[in-house]
Design a protein around this motif. Structure first.
Motif, PDB file in Angstrom:
ATOM      1  N   ARG A 489       0.853  -1.194   0.000  1.00 44.13           N
ATOM      2  CA  ARG A 489       0.000   0.000   0.000  1.00 44.13           C
ATOM      3  C   ARG A 489       0.884   1.238   0.000  1.00 44.13           C
ATOM      4  N   TRP A 490       0.639   2.109  -0.972  1.00 44.58           N
ATOM      5  CA  TRP A 490       1.361   3.370  -1.061  1.00 44.58           C
ATOM      6  C   TRP A 490       0.384   4.510  -0.807  1.00 44.58           C
ATOM      7  N   GLU A 491       0.655   5.311   0.207  1.00 41.86           N
ATOM      8  CA  GLU A 491      -0.175   6.478   0.506  1.00 41.86           C
ATOM      9  C   GLU A 491       0.578   7.756   0.141  1.00 41.86           C
ATOM     10  N   PHE A 492      -0.142   8.677  -0.494  1.00 43.15           N
ATOM     11  CA  PHE A 492       0.464   9.911  -0.972  1.00 43.15           C
ATOM     12  C   PHE A 492      -0.078  11.114  -0.206  1.00 43.15           C
ATOM     13  N   ARG A 493       0.771  12.111  -0.043  1.00 46.98           N
ATOM     14  CA  ARG A 493       0.370  13.322   0.667  1.00 46.98           C
ATOM     15  C   ARG A 493      -0.747  14.049  -0.067  1.00 46.98           C
ATOM     16  N   GLU A 494      -1.421  14.929   0.662  1.00 42.43           N
ATOM     17  CA  GLU A 494      -2.585  15.628   0.126  1.00 42.43           C
ATOM     18  C   GLU A 494      -2.242  16.495  -1.077  1.00 42.43           C
ATOM     19  N   ASP A 495      -0.999  17.008  -1.131  1.00 42.63           N
ATOM     20  CA  ASP A 495      -0.647  17.885  -2.245  1.00 42.63           C
ATOM     21  C   ASP A 495      -0.197  17.113  -3.489  1.00 42.63           C
ATOM     22  N   VAL A 496      -0.319  15.778  -3.469  1.00 42.62           N
ATOM     23  CA  VAL A 496      -0.076  14.969  -4.668  1.00 42.62           C
ATOM     24  C   VAL A 496      -1.423  14.788  -5.366  1.00 42.62           C
ATOM     25  N   GLY A 497      -1.517  15.221  -6.599  1.00 40.39           N
ATOM     26  CA  GLY A 497      -2.796  15.213  -7.296  1.00 40.39           C
ATOM     27  C   GLY A 497      -3.404  13.826  -7.432  1.00 40.39           C
ATOM     28  N   THR A 498      -4.705  13.750  -7.185  1.00 39.64           N
ATOM     29  CA  THR A 498      -5.418  12.476  -7.320  1.00 39.64           C
ATOM     30  C   THR A 498      -5.320  11.948  -8.748  1.00 39.64           C
ATOM     31  N   GLU A 499      -5.357  12.846  -9.731  1.00 40.52           N
ATOM     32  CA  GLU A 499      -5.261  12.411 -11.121  1.00 40.52           C
ATOM     33  C   GLU A 499      -3.946  11.703 -11.396  1.00 40.52           C
ATOM     34  N   ASP A 500      -2.850  12.200 -10.801  1.00 41.48           N
ATOM     35  CA  ASP A 500      -1.547  11.567 -10.993  1.00 41.48           C
ATOM     36  C   ASP A 500      -1.510  10.182 -10.358  1.00 41.48           C
ATOM     37  N   VAL A 501      -2.087  10.068  -9.154  1.00 36.28           N
ATOM     38  CA  VAL A 501      -2.112   8.769  -8.483  1.00 36.28           C
ATOM     39  C   VAL A 501      -2.940   7.781  -9.291  1.00 36.28           C
ATOM     40  N   GLU A 502      -4.047   8.245  -9.823  1.00 36.32           N
ATOM     41  CA  GLU A 502      -4.874   7.372 -10.653  1.00 36.32           C
ATOM     42  C   GLU A 502      -4.138   6.955 -11.923  1.00 36.32           C
TER      43      GLU A 502
END
Length: 558
Positions: A489-502
């Motif tokens: 599981r990789w969790e990203f900080r709030e300032d990392v765009g959801t679109e990029d994670v998707e």
């Protein structure tokens, strides 16, 4: 060699390349000045064999029904040319280039530039004429000359290394090897000048065979041992081995190439002597082919081992050179300080880089991929130069991600914001690099400080990918990755765009699959449990009936 049709002038192409063995072509006709330095001369190929090669060219020209001025190009062999990987791939795949006067039309490329037009006749076209001309022994001599030219160029590239390290290590070993190399080099040069190997010339080197084999058997195990020590998965262990043995590693690789060069030259002279005798004795002619065949096996093995070792050593030195200032290569004693360590690495890298590039062209510089999942404050510049040296030939970087380290005790609730600046400074997160082949992961501090990767997962191990977005006050996105071996599981900080994670998840999802053997294994486990469950239920039902009967048997009033 390329296929850019826009640069072709069918009326003007007068250079002919006839592929006589995989990747090697005879050159006939006009040779562009820019191409001449790339030509391999015929060297130790005897005069009679050269005539046979010219006869082969003529027979190929007749078989291909070449017309116009092109037929005039087959007047003699100008030299040998190594076809590019791209051209060989086209030939292997049966690609059809523009055809003119019975031959495929292509362009001659040199360092990325078109320098001439040429007619390319692939080996498949040559085979019939080759058999008719019975030029097998002559081509065996061509093969030996190509090998000798290749290793000679490599050893010449590496001369600077010897002058730097020979003063400190293995003086006596090098003196013996250098003497043998000098004797064989002189004999090869003399044989090339007179076009044959007379008995008196052969007598000068005839006793060198056993000594040269001894040199190969001395350095081959040394190189294999170095490869085993460096190629271990523990970066700390193999880097410790490097710090103690880097100069010896470089020397042994150079010595193996030097001994291979002298040994190949000796075998070429031996084969040329057999070819001369083969003009009257077919067994001698066949013997020349046997020599070339056996030499090729030894040559390819030794060259591959030397290439592998130089690759490993150069990669480590290049990673060390790219690390942003940390003491990545601590040395004992007086040279323990960081500056001395980096100076040693830089000196060795400068010495062996030309050889490394000749053996194996380096991967191109990396640029940021289209998908980057990183905090706004994170700078990619320190990561890309290091990551470059972990990629394989032709491998491309598709995604970079920097999720939080879930096991970091400081990343809890409201503490995230307060620790953000410290984390950016110390790079206390995970690096995820997704290529078109693998998923590379490591902690960023280990990567920047020591050049370490912790995990390498092939994409065909991806079974399931899911992306989730936090609810309520927690707006962080996460990616769940399942492989046969682990759940990640990789969790990203709030300032990392959801679109990029998707987008990261989408790239991984392209590889989602369950192989048939794994699916069947799971089914088999299920089937194995079904009969047992049925039997258990049947036994329970039978037990219930027996209990009921027994109870009824003792009930009062019966």
């Amino acid at each position: 060699m390329g296929t850019d049709d826009t640069a072709l002038d069918p009326a003007e192409a007068s250079t002919v390349l006839v592929e006589v063995m995989p990747g090697i072509a005879l050159v006939a006709g006009e040779v562009p000045p820019e191409l001449k330095p790339e030509l391999i001369d015929l060297g130790i190929v005897p005069g009679p064999d050269r005539k046979q090669l010219s006869a082969l060219l003529a027979s190929v020209g007749n078989a291909a029904a070449l017309g116009g001025n092109l037929a005039n190009a087959f007047t003699g062999v100008q030299g040998l040319y190594r076809l590019s990987e791209a051209t060989q791939a086209l030939l292997r795949n049966g690609a059809t280039l523009v055809i003119k006067d019975g031959a495929n039309l292509g362009t001659v490329m040199l360092r990325g530039k078109i320098i001439a037009q040429a007619r390319l006749i692939p080996q498949s076209t040559v085979n019939a004429a080759q058999r008719a001309a019975s030029v097998g022994p002559a081509l065996a001599m061509v093969a030996l000359q190509v090998m000798l030219s290749e290793v000679t160029g490599l050893v010449r590239t590496n001369l600077a290394l010897t002058s730097q390290v020979i003063a400190d290590i293995r003086k006596e070993q090098w003196a013996e090897l250098k003497g043998l190399v000098t004797v064989v080099d002189r004999a090869v040069d003399q044989a090339r000048e007179i076009g044959s190997v007379p008995a008196s010339l052969w007598d000068d080197v005839a006793g060198s065979g056993t000594l040269l084999q001894k040199q190969l058997e001395l350095y081959q195990p040394k190189v294999r041992d170095h490869i085993g020590k460096i190629s271990g998965s523990d970066a700390g262990t193999h880097r410790a081995y490097l710090q103690a043995n880097a100069e010896a590693i470089a020397f042994d690789a150079h010595a193996l190439l030097s001994s291979l060069k002298a040994w190949t030259g000796y075998q070429a002279l031996r084969a040329a002597k057999a070819r001369a005798a083969g003009q009257e004795d077919t067994a001698e002619a066949r013997y020349a082919e046997v020599i070339a065949r056996d030499t090729r096996k030894e040559f390819e093995t030794s060259l591959a081992e030397a290439t592998n070792l130089i690759d490993l050593l150069t990669r480590e030195l290049r990673i060390i050179a790219e690390l942003p200032g940390s003491d990545a290569w601590p040395l004992p004693g007086k040279r323990k300080d960081q500056k001395a360590a980096r100076e040693i690495a830089a000196r060795l890298l400068e010495a062996i880089a030309p050889l490394a590039d000749a053996l194996h062209p380096p991967t191109p510089e990396l640029t940021a991929p289209d998908v980057v999942c990183a905090p706004e404050t994170l700078e990619l510049k320190p990561y890309l130069p290091i990551l470059r040296w972990f990629l394989e030939d032709g491998e491309s970087l598709r995604v970079l991600g920097f999720p939080e380290q879930l096991d970091d005790p400081g990343i809890l609730g409201g503490a995230v914001g307060m620790l953000a600046a410290v984390m950016d400074k110390q790079s206390a997160r995970t690096l995820v690099a997704v290529t078109d082949r693998r998923i590379l992961t490591t902690r960023t501090n280990a990567f920047l400080e020591r050049g370490e990767l912790h995990d390498d997962t092939p994409l065909d191990r991806v079974r399931y990918v899911r992306v989730t977005t936090g609810q309520g006050g927690d707006a962080r996105s996460a990616v769940d990755l399942i492989t046969p071996d682990k759940n990640v599981r990789w969790e990203f900080r709030e300032d990392v765009g959801t679109e990029d994670v998707e987008a990261l998840a989408a790239v991984l999802a392209e590889s989602m699959t369950i192989p048939d053997d794994e699916r069947e294994a799971l089914r088999e486990r299920g089937r194995a449990r079904v009969p047992a469950a049925v039997e258990e239920n049947a036994s329970a039902e039978a037990g219930d009936t027996a209990d009921d009967t027994a109870a009824k048997a003792v009930m009062p009033g019966d």
